[in-house]
Write a protein that holds these residues in place. Structure first.
Motif, PDB file in Angstrom:
ATOM      1  N   ALA A 545      67.473  64.054  89.977  1.00 43.79           N
ATOM      2  CA  ALA A 545      66.562  63.131  90.650  1.00 43.79           C
ATOM      3  C   ALA A 545      65.239  63.018  89.898  1.00 43.79           C
ATOM      4  CB  ALA A 545      66.318  63.593  92.087  1.00 43.79           C
ATOM      5  N   ILE A 546      64.746  64.160  89.399  1.00 44.05           N
ATOM      6  CA  ILE A 546      63.484  64.133  88.644  1.00 44.05           C
ATOM      7  C   ILE A 546      63.649  63.344  87.348  1.00 44.05           C
ATOM      8  CG2 ILE A 546      61.828  65.579  87.419  1.00 44.05           C
ATOM      9  CD1 ILE A 546      62.410  67.773  89.481  1.00 44.05           C
ATOM     10  N   VAL A 547      64.750  63.637  86.613  1.00 43.21           N
ATOM     11  CA  VAL A 547      64.990  62.939  85.343  1.00 43.21           C
ATOM     12  C   VAL A 547      65.197  61.443  85.583  1.00 43.21           C
ATOM     13  CG1 VAL A 547      66.580  62.710  83.401  1.00 43.21           C
ATOM     14  CG2 VAL A 547      65.902  64.995  84.211  1.00 43.21           C
ATOM     15  N   ALA A 548      65.947  61.082  86.635  1.00 46.47           N
ATOM     16  CA  ALA A 548      66.192  59.667  86.933  1.00 46.47           C
ATOM     17  C   ALA A 548      64.893  58.936  87.233  1.00 46.47           C
ATOM     18  CB  ALA A 548      67.155  59.545  88.117  1.00 46.47           C
ATOM     19  N   GLU A 549      63.993  59.571  87.977  1.00 46.23           N
ATOM     20  CA  GLU A 549      62.719  58.928  88.292  1.00 46.23           C
ATOM     21  C   GLU A 549      61.875  58.751  87.036  1.00 46.23           C
ATOM     22  OE1 GLU A 549      59.822  57.082  90.547  1.00 46.23           O
ATOM     23  OE2 GLU A 549      61.917  57.581  91.014  1.00 46.23           O
ATOM     24  N   GLN A 550      61.898  59.766  86.160  1.00 50.69           N
ATOM     25  CA  GLN A 550      61.151  59.640  84.909  1.00 50.69           C
ATOM     26  C   GLN A 550      61.737  58.535  84.025  1.00 50.69           C
ATOM     27  OE1 GLN A 550      61.423  63.648  83.447  1.00 50.69           O
ATOM     28  NE2 GLN A 550      59.533  64.310  84.483  1.00 50.69           N
ATOM     29  N   LEU A 551      63.075  58.452  83.967  1.00 49.71           N
ATOM     30  CA  LEU A 551      63.708  57.390  83.175  1.00 49.71           C
ATOM     31  C   LEU A 551      63.426  56.014  83.762  1.00 49.71           C
ATOM     32  CD1 LEU A 551      67.169  59.038  82.366  1.00 49.71           C
ATOM     33  CD2 LEU A 551      65.250  58.679  80.805  1.00 49.71           C
ATOM     34  N   ARG A 552      63.376  55.938  85.100  1.00 49.92           N
ATOM     35  CA  ARG A 552      63.102  54.645  85.735  1.00 49.92           C
ATOM     36  C   ARG A 552      61.713  54.130  85.371  1.00 49.92           C
ATOM     37  NH1 ARG A 552      60.743  52.482  90.030  1.00 49.92           N
ATOM     38  NH2 ARG A 552      59.865  54.474  90.718  1.00 49.92           N
ATOM     39  N   ARG A 553      60.772  55.028  85.193  1.00 47.69           N
ATOM     40  CA  ARG A 553      59.408  54.618  84.868  1.00 47.69           C
ATOM     41  C   ARG A 553      59.191  54.437  83.369  1.00 47.69           C
ATOM     42  NH1 ARG A 553      55.651  58.492  88.774  1.00 47.69           N
ATOM     43  NH2 ARG A 553      56.738  58.040  90.746  1.00 47.69           N
ATOM     44  N   LEU A 554      60.130  54.948  82.555  1.00 43.48           N
ATOM     45  CA  LEU A 554      59.934  54.924  81.111  1.00 43.48           C
ATOM     46  C   LEU A 554      59.830  53.510  80.529  1.00 43.48           C
ATOM     47  CD1 LEU A 554      59.653  56.675  78.612  1.00 43.48           C
ATOM     48  CD2 LEU A 554      62.145  56.675  78.389  1.00 43.48           C
ATOM     49  N   PRO A 555      60.714  52.535  80.873  1.00 42.63           N
ATOM     50  CA  PRO A 555      60.586  51.191  80.274  1.00 42.63           C
ATOM     51  C   PRO A 555      59.233  50.553  80.540  1.00 42.63           C
ATOM     52  CG  PRO A 555      62.718  51.441  81.335  1.00 42.63           C
ATOM     53  CD  PRO A 555      61.914  52.631  81.724  1.00 42.63           C
ATOM     54  N   ARG A 556      58.720  50.729  81.760  1.00 45.97           N
ATOM     55  CA  ARG A 556      57.420  50.136  82.065  1.00 45.97           C
ATOM     56  C   ARG A 556      56.317  50.752  81.214  1.00 45.97           C
ATOM     57  NH1 ARG A 556      55.967  50.013  88.258  1.00 45.97           N
ATOM     58  NH2 ARG A 556      57.855  48.721  88.168  1.00 45.97           N
ATOM     59  N   ARG A 557      56.403  52.061  80.997  1.00 49.29           N
ATOM     60  CA  ARG A 557      55.387  52.716  80.178  1.00 49.29           C
ATOM     61  C   ARG A 557      55.478  52.267  78.728  1.00 49.29           C
ATOM     62  NH1 ARG A 557      55.882  58.916  82.577  1.00 49.29           N
ATOM     63  NH2 ARG A 557      54.953  58.466  84.628  1.00 49.29           N
ATOM     64  N   ILE A 558      56.733  52.144  78.209  1.00 48.38           N
ATOM     65  CA  ILE A 558      56.908  51.684  76.830  1.00 48.38           C
ATOM     66  C   ILE A 558      56.392  50.258  76.679  1.00 48.38           C
ATOM     67  CG2 ILE A 558      58.617  51.122  75.067  1.00 48.38           C
ATOM     68  CD1 ILE A 558      60.305  53.438  76.106  1.00 48.38           C
ATOM     69  N   GLU A 559      56.695  49.423  77.673  1.00 46.80           N
ATOM     70  CA  GLU A 559      56.222  48.035  77.622  1.00 46.80           C
ATOM     71  C   GLU A 559      54.697  47.984  77.636  1.00 46.80           C
ATOM     72  OE1 GLU A 559      56.598  43.846  80.167  1.00 46.80           O
ATOM     73  OE2 GLU A 559      57.602  45.688  80.843  1.00 46.80           O
ATOM     74  N   GLY A 560      54.075  48.830  78.437  1.00 44.66           N
ATOM     75  CA  GLY A 560      52.612  48.853  78.480  1.00 44.66           C
ATOM     76  C   GLY A 560      52.014  49.259  77.152  1.00 44.66           C
TER      77      GLY A 560
END
Length: 655
Positions: A545-560
């Motif tokens: 669950a922790i890894v999935a939440e971090q992965l879910r936020r990763l594209p937005r951070r990379i895009e930023g």
């Protein structure tokens, strides 16, 4: 109006105004009395000097001003400004020398005075006890102490009372701190004491029950079955026929412990200020932890909760060997504990022929299995398993008593404890060393020679694996850690100390019993319990669950990040001075430094102008340059006082 009355009114008005302005300028809780007294004294002393200066300047003579009133007003304002600056300077100096303390509550003052009296009296008693047993006289140039010192220390601690006996018992578990001679001597400390009279014990029980004993107990044995410095235990029978014991705290025990703990905490703080070893081992933190644990032992509600917690751990492990007494919560208080009576013989009174050999082995192995599971799987365990706290019943079960001290091990440590046991059982010095380095840290941030540490651990494991009689590997490991100045987590150190004590208790029933060998043989089973399918599945679920939440936020951070790079707005924050508060603090410091430098320049310029006797005169005897120098000097003085007010604000608590 009489002249003296006019002078008094002017002085009071000036003092009130100067006090108000000084407190606002310094922006600290400066005492009103201090400010008023300083203002009145400076004003009273300065008035004769002011009139003398006016006479010398031909501004005032024979009770009359000799110049025009506008000039009198300007000169008077300048003089009052200097008097005010002197008042503020006096207040500032007095505050730096003797800071104002807030008015204390009279009740708190009296209470602190009583505590100081009790502390001084107790200090005197301790010094007399130490002197009587020769503490401090047993010196040896080679080692710093003689062979008689450990025994003398034990005698002194026994006489000093409950707090110091408890302290000695705690220190006896710190093989990582004290030499073996002291550990051996301190391990002999006992809490046995002379019982208090039954009348005093009965009054204490009645006070806790808040009703006569006859309304609760059908019978109470007036002769205690055990007596210690903190409490004593009486056998009793409830009205419903249940056999119980009453553990009642001595009436004066808590007051003495409170005073002793205050002394110990002060001594620990003083030791940290004076010695390096106290700072290395965190004497203040150790004293605070000891004080917290002892205060919990004095609250029998904590012991009742501990008893129920250990009962839950044993019930979950389905141990047929261990029993935990029932706590009568409705009859128990913070100073009294009513428990189910444990029938049987304490291990301290057992003889090797108390049970047939096979039955004796079944009993001790059942105890070992249950205790190891409590420690490694459940994470809670009885931390004082000496021979008096294990009661052997006729049916072969063992009842644990006295839950004032328990150990709690967090799951992150238990995950390493089970592999440590497996590595020790497998004679794997590499894995044992690696796990110990994960669990322990060098004292005071020092370094560890890993190769030498691994060699010492390997030698221990080899010796234990080939010994004819089981050697306690935990005691040997603690000795190695002490030599290499490795600090073990207190919870893990308590585990090792508990197992060492348990082994001595079990050998009362089975001489030479190899508890360590039995425990290590159960290590793989314990590791499997920790790695049960359900536990592994839950851990995987949580981590996933922790890894999935971090992965879910990763594209937005990379895009930023990529968008910022494309727009040219990508920034890297530097932690130093990144916050607005940090920048405001730096601005205030720079402003105060600038004001101080300007103030010093104005005071110096004003001084040189004031002593100048050339140039035009405002009036006869009042050179314009001298007047201008006084004005500049006053301005410089006010700037310096403003800088001092900033220093006060930074020094004030909570700023």
């Amino acid at each position: 109006m009489p002249a003296w009355l006019a002078f008094a009114l002017v002085a009071l008005a000036f003092a009130a105004a100067a006090t108000w302005v000084s407190r606002r300028l310094l922006d600290t809780p400066v005492g009103w009395v201090r400010c008023l007294v300083a203002s009145l004294v400076v004003f009273s002393l300065s008035i004769p000097l002011v009139f003398w200066m006016l006479e010398q300047s031909h501004v005032y003579a024979d009770g009359k001003f000799l110049v025009a009133w506008p000039i009198v007003a300007v000169i008077s304002a300048l003089i009052l400004g200097w008097v005010f600056a002197i008042v503020v300077a006096v207040i500032v100096v007095s505050e730096f020398l003797v800071p104002t303390r807030p008015m204390r509550n009279p009740i708190a003052v009296i209470r602190d005075a009583i505590r100081r009296r009790d502390r001084a009296r107790r200090y005197a008693q301790i010094l007399v006890i130490a002197s009587r047993h020769g503490i401090g006289l047993y010196q040896n140039r080679a080692r710093g102490y003689s062979d008689e010192l450990p025994e003398a220390l034990v005698r002194a601690l026994n006489e000093a009372g409950v707090t110091f006996v408890k302290l000695g018992q705690v220190l006896s578990s710190r093989e990582d701190v004290l030499p073996p001679q002291f550990i051996k001597a301190l391990s002999t400390l006992q809490m046995d004491s002379t019982p208090i009279p039954w009348a005093e014990a009965e009054a204490a029980i009645r006070q806790e029950l808040r009703r006569p004993l006859e309304e609760v107990f059908a019978e109470v044995d007036q002769t205690p079955i055990a007596a210690a410095s903190v409490a004593q235990v009486h056998a009793a029978t409830l009205l419903n026929g249940a056999r119980v014991v009453i553990k009642i705290q001595r009436p004066r025990a808590r007051a003495q412990v409170t005073t002793d703990l205050d002394i110990l905490e002060r001594l620990a703080a003083d030791a940290e200020r004076r010695t390096e070893w106290a700072r290395d081992y965190g004497a203040r933190a150790l004293a605070a932890e000891f004080a917290r644990a002892l205060r919990e032992e004095l609250d029998y509600r904590v012991e009742a909760a501990n008893t129920e917690m250990i009962r839950g751990a044993i019930e979950r492990s389905h141990s047929p060997t261990l029993n935990i007494p029932t706590v009568y919560r409705d009859l128990s208080t913070s100073r009294m504990l009513v428990l189910e009576r444990a029938d049987g013989i304490p291990f301290g009174r057992l003889t090797p022929d108390a049970l047939p050999p096979e039955a004796a082995h079944r009993v001790v192995e059942g105890v070992v299995d249950s205790v190891f599971e409590q420690i490694a799987v459940r994470g809670v365990f009885h931390a004082d398993l000496h021979a008096g706290n294990l009661i052997l019943a006729r049916d072969g079960t063992v009842t644990l008593i006295d839950f004032g001290a328990i150990g709690i091990i967090e799951r992150s440590v238990r995950r390493l404890l089970a592999p440590l046991l497996v590595a020790i059982a497998n004679d794997d010095d590499v894995s044992t060393t690696d796990i110990i380095l994960l669990l322990c840290a060098p004292v005071s941030g020092g370094s560890v020679e890993q190769t030498i540490l691994q060699h010492d651990i390997g030698a221990i494991l080899t010796r234990v694996a080939n010994a004819q009689v089981g050697e306690n590997v935990f005691s040997a490991l603690i000795d190695v850690l002490r030599r290499h100045r490795l600090a073990m987590p207190p919870s893990l150190l308590l585990v090792f100390r508990t197992l060492i004590s348990l082994e001595g208790s079990l050998r009362r029933l089975v001489p030479g019993y190899d508890m360590v060998g039995r425990g290590l043989s159960r290590a793989p089973h314990i590791a499997l319990q920790l790695a049960s399918p359900r536990a592994v599945a839950l851990s995987i679920q949580a981590q996933s669950a922790i890894v999935a939440e971090q992965l879910r936020r990763l594209p937005r951070r990379i895009e930023g990040i990529t968008q910022a790079l494309q727009d040219g707005t990508f920034q890297v924050r530097v932690r130093a001075l990144e916050s607005a508060d940090d920048r405001r603090w730096l601005d205030s410091v720079l402003g105060e430094v600038t004001a101080t430098l300007v103030g010093i320049a104005l005071v110096a310029t004003g001084f040189f102008l004031a002593v100048s006797d050339v140039g035009p005169e405002i009036t006869e005897g009042v050179p314009a340059f001298s007047f201008l120098g006084s004005v500049l000097g006053l301005g410089g003085m006010l700037l310096l006082l403003r800088s001092l007010s900033g220093a006060f604000r930074r020094r004030a608590p909570g700023r």
